[in-house]
Design an enzyme around this catalytic site. Structure first.
Site, PDB file in Angstrom:
ATOM      1  N   ASP A  56      47.380 140.736  31.358  1.00 30.35           N
ATOM      2  CA  ASP A  56      46.497 141.015  32.496  1.00 30.35           C
ATOM      3  C   ASP A  56      45.903 139.730  33.038  1.00 30.35           C
ATOM      4  O   ASP A  56      45.376 139.704  34.139  1.00 30.35           O
ATOM      5  CB  ASP A  56      45.342 141.933  32.061  1.00 30.35           C
ATOM      6  CG  ASP A  56      45.777 143.392  32.006  1.00 30.35           C
ATOM      7  OD1 ASP A  56      46.894 143.690  32.465  1.00 30.35           O
ATOM      8  OD2 ASP A  56      45.000 144.225  31.509  1.00 30.35           O
ATOM      9  N   ASP A 105      52.354 152.135  30.872  1.00 25.90           N
ATOM     10  CA  ASP A 105      51.225 151.435  30.270  1.00 25.90           C
ATOM     11  C   ASP A 105      50.771 152.124  28.972  1.00 25.90           C
ATOM     12  O   ASP A 105      51.130 153.277  28.698  1.00 25.90           O
ATOM     13  CB  ASP A 105      50.071 151.405  31.289  1.00 25.90           C
ATOM     14  CG  ASP A 105      49.141 150.225  31.088  1.00 25.90           C
ATOM     15  OD1 ASP A 105      49.179 149.609  30.011  1.00 25.90           O
ATOM     16  OD2 ASP A 105      48.362 149.924  32.002  1.00 25.90           O
TER      17      ASP A 105
HETATM   18  C1  GLA Z   1      46.042 147.966  32.097  1.00 24.26           C
HETATM   19  C2  GLA Z   1      47.169 147.177  32.671  1.00 24.26           C
HETATM   20  C3  GLA Z   1      46.826 146.714  34.068  1.00 24.26           C
HETATM   21  C4  GLA Z   1      46.504 147.916  34.929  1.00 24.26           C
HETATM   22  C5  GLA Z   1      45.418 148.743  34.291  1.00 24.26           C
HETATM   23  C6  GLA Z   1      45.211 150.039  35.022  1.00 24.26           C
HETATM   24  O1  GLA Z   1      44.925 147.178  31.868  1.00 24.26           O
HETATM   25  O2  GLA Z   1      47.465 146.096  31.857  1.00 24.26           O
HETATM   26  O3  GLA Z   1      47.881 145.974  34.626  1.00 24.26           O
HETATM   27  O4  GLA Z   1      47.664 148.673  35.110  1.00 24.26           O
HETATM   28  O5  GLA Z   1      45.710 149.057  32.945  1.00 24.26           O
HETATM   29  O6  GLA Z   1      44.247 150.826  34.430  1.00 24.26           O
END
Ligand code: GLA
EC number: 3.2.1.22
Length: 785
Positions: free
Chosen positions: A549, A479
């Site tokens: 997301d 990420d």
């Molecule tokens: C980001 C990612 C999510 C999740 C969060 C965790 O927003 O896109 O899928 O993994 O971080 O903090």
């Protein structure tokens, strides 16, 4: 194939031809890019710009060439100061603010295959059977500076990739202000410019506008390729449809700041440039050194954006994605993020994992919050060791349990970041990207680590590989949750901070090369607050990307549709999540969430232990359906038939296998049109000689969705929100409509099927299609002859 005859370079792929020639002055005049023209029908005289007269107020090349106006030629590259006042592809400042350059051809070579690039850029690959490369060297007419243009024709994908390299043969440092990866000049201006724009949770919504005189720019200055403007763009001929009409697609194998510029000249010529964004870039090129641009990817199709997308899909699956997962079917995963956020225990994770295994999932992913002292997003980034309070038995024990359940184990990391509240920051405050003496800006309570530094990369390689070995991981979600600010590095190699972002990208690629080589069997999925870095650079290391997301079924129609224009379904992580959705609070039905998520790499991201018995059965059926059709849903040929991104209330997507013996069609509607007309399924892409059985995937209709209409048939009263309603909806659900056809491909292509009536408030029976708002069906077409 690439050949040269007389003064003309001829590049061809399966269905396209690209042509340019050398002018009498040694410049490269672009002649044609489009549908195949056979080599023996090339007529240079017909294709070249006519220039027997001068152009008013234009600047001629020189006294000996009084009618040669570089400003009105289609060119393969361009410089400033010699009469071409359009945006140039090369800009170098070489002393006292001087920028004038004039590159002319010196040499060329044609090679089978594709030579590797230098300097650590991400790039496509191909062997001698699939591609041919042309390298042309040009030299400035006065200065000891060379420019090399390289073209690789990928026959099978109908793609040509390009890159540019500058060589400083002088004895002093020069500054590169701009070096585009690709310039494409076209001689007609009746195109639309298509871009994919958005923000967090609404990535890559498609936008289209006609070209107008002047300049249009699609770019990122965020430090990453960005959700704001993806580097993939298209030019579509005005009047074309999704599957018909000329279309040129362009993308960049790069994860940092990019710029795609389209300029329409006063003479109706169009210039497309793509490359590193010059707005945030400059590079000191030392004497005898060289600099290479990222690789640009170009495609043409006469079958509209669907045709161009299909070329990109083929290219990405075959020449970008690599390693053992290249064509391997990707596992169905369950991710604990939206189920627990930071609040989980070993027991909770095991309970989720057990339920996942029972429903048929193949990979369990532990997301954020397992390391340091992280219970929210304010701490611990950089401290990649397990949080003993949350996971007292450690990662290896958890991983063992997951493996015992017959699933793969996956882990979330965000290695490019540092929290000020972390052990790492205490030890190495100078590893954080910040300008001495200036208060740093902050994103999601975190800061960037300086990946331009070798010691930072060494630290990350060691701590990540130790943890991954210990946890015996099969999957990593990588990420990256903030954009760049306060650019500064204590790295002594950086004299000019215009280099910072590019050096960061190169540092990232180096780290990823080492880690992916050290863990060759691990499946990597890249993520950046969802889809903030969905690009070809990351796909060179990680076969899939978390698309967004936002997993709301309606938004996903737009997000996945936009993303699919540039990227294949095999690269798009798509999850079924809770309803109401956590990003939009919209309620959508479970089967429609699945139907849309199925067009990608499927996962579940909700507390599946809390589902009702009916819902668990539905999820089990979804996963088993997905596995049975996964080869097509991940690697099939995908076409958008009715676009979410249009005024249409309906969205129709098609994916099929190579011989079209199996087609899967999504029919979704945005809103329930009251008292609706006839819905029709017309599939022009069906095989014309085939006979198909056509039927919808069986779905469950939650009794709650019909509200108190249930009382029309119930022997006892059921009120909305009551325990009785809950108990009933837990125990029973309605089956979706029964509908079945045996039809020819010809009928499907030319007439289409009139589908069963939708529920319209006038009654209900076994044939009624109950879709509601944001409802959908997945139709299966099986060839039987
Ligand atoms: C980001 C990612 C999510 C999740 C969060 C965790 O927003 O896109 O899928 O993994 O971080 O903090």
């Amino acid at each position: 194939m690439i050949t040269k005859k007389d003064q003309c370079f001829y590049l061809s792929t399966k269905n396209t031809t690209y042509l340019f020639s050398v002018t009498e002055t040694g410049h490269l005049e672009h002649l044609y890019y489009g549908k195949t023209i056979a080599p023996d029908s090339i007529n240079l005289e017909a294709l070249s710009e006519k220039r027997s007269l001068p152009i008013g107020t234009g600047t001629a090349y020189d006294n000996a060439h009084k009618t040669l106006f570089l400003g009105n030629l289609c060119l393969e590259y361009s410089t400033m100061g010699k009469g071409d006042c359009r945006e140039s592809s090369v800009d170098i400042e070489y002393g006292r603010g001087m920028h004038t350059l004039d590159f002319t051809v010196k040499d060329f070579r044609i090679l089978q295959g594709k030579p590797r690039t230098f300097g650590g850029l991400a790039e496509s690959y191909g062997d001698k059977e699939t591609c041919t490369t042309l390298e042309i060297t040009l030299k400035d007419t006065c200065l000891p500076i060379r420019l090399a243009l390289s073209y690789t024709a990928f026959e099978d994908s109908d793609v040509i990739t390009r890159r540019s390299t500058l060589f400083n043969d002088s004895d002093r440092t020069i500054t590169i202000r701009n070096l585009a990866s690709l310039q494409l000049d076209l001689d007609e201006d009746d195109w639309n410019f298509v871009t994919f724009d958005g923000a967090w949770s609404r990535e890559r919504y498609q936008h289209e506008r006609p070209l107008m005189p002047g300049i249009m720019i699609n770019d990122s200055k965020t430090g990453v390729s960005s959700a704001e403007h993806n580097p993939c763009v298209f030019l579509t001929k005005q009047g074309s449809t999704p599957s018909n009409g000329e279309c040129i697609g362009c993308n960049l194998v790069y994860s940092g700041n990019h710029r795609e510029l389209v300029e329409t000249s006063p003479y109706g010529k169009v210039r497309l440039l793509t490359g590193i964004n010059p707005a945030t870039f400059s590079w000191e090129l030392s004497s005898q050194d060289r600099f290479q641009s990222p690789e640009a990817v170009l495609t043409f199709s006469s079958l509209g954006m669907n045709g161009a997308s299909n070329n990109f899909h083929h290219f990405i699956n075959n020449h970008i994605v690599r390693g053992p997962w290249k064509f391997r079917e990707r596992p169905v995963l369950v991710n604990n993020w939206e189920a627990t956020y930071f609040n989980f225990s070993e027991d909770k994770l095991i309970a989720l994992a057990k339920q996942s295994a029972e429903l048929g999932a193949e990979l369990f992913v532990l997301d954020d919050g397992w390391f340091g002292i992280r219970n929210d997003d304010t701490t611990s980034l950089g401290d990649w060791t397990v949080n003993p309070k949350k996971l007292p038995s450690g990662l290896s024990r958890l991983s063992l349990e997951i493996h015992r359940l017959g699933m793969m184990f996956g882990l979330w990391v965000e290695p490019e970041m540092i929290s000020v509240e972390s052990e790492l920051y205490k030890k190495h405050p100078d590893w954080m990207v910040a300008i001495p003496g200036r208060t740093p800006s902050v994103g999601r309570n975190q800061h960037l680590l300086d990946l331009t530094r070798l010691d930072v990369r060494e630290y990350l390689f060691k701590i990540l590989s130790d943890t991954w070995h210990l946890a015996d991981v099969n999957y990593i979600k990588w990420d990256m949750n903030r954009t760049f600010s306060d650019l500064y590095s204590a790295n002594s190699e950086i004299h000019n901070h215009g280099e910072f972002i590019h050096r960061y990208v190169l540092g990232l690629y180096e780290l990823l090369s080492r880690l992916t080589a050290a863990f060759p069997n691990v499946l990597f999925e890249s993520c950046a607050s969802g889809g903030n870095r969905f690009d070809l650079g990351m796909l060179c290391f990680m076969p899939q990307t978390w698309t967004s997301d936002n997993t709301d079924a309606l938004c996903r129609l737009y997000i996945q549709e936009g993303t699919s224009c540039g990227y294949p379904l095999s690269t798009m992580g798509s999850h079924v999540s809770a309803s109401p959705n956590h990003q939009t609070l919209r309620k959508t039905d479970l089967d429609s969430r699945f139907n849309i998520a199925a067009f990608g790499v499927l996962g579940y991201e909700l507390d599946i232990t809390k589902l009702t018995r009916q819902q668990k059965e539905a999820v089990k059926a979804q996963i088993s359906f997905y596995k049975a059709h996964r080869a097509i849903l991940q690697f099939g040929t995908f076409n958008r038939i009715k676009l979410a991104n249009s005024s249409s209330n309906q969205v129709v997507w098609l994916v099929h296998n190579a011989d079209k013996s199996e087609l899967l069609v999504l029919f979704a509607q945005k809103l329930n049109p009251s008292n609706p007309g006839t819905d029709k399924l017309r599939i022009e892409g069906a095989h014309l000689e085939a006979i198909y059985e056509v039927f919808p995937r069986q779905q469950k209709i939650d009794l709650k969705s019909i509200g108190d209409l249930i009382n029309q048939i119930s022997p006892f009263a059921i009120s909305e929100g009551s325990k009785t309603q809950d108990a009933l909806s837990n125990a029973v659900s309605l089956d979706s409509e029964i509908e079945h056809y045996r039809v020819s491909g010809e009928l499907l292509a030319n007439a289409g099927i009139k589908l069963n009536q939708q529920f319209g408030g006038t009654g209900y029976n076994a044939e009624t299609r109950v879709l509601g708002d944001f409802g959908s069906r997945l139709y299966i077409f099986k060839r039987i002859n």
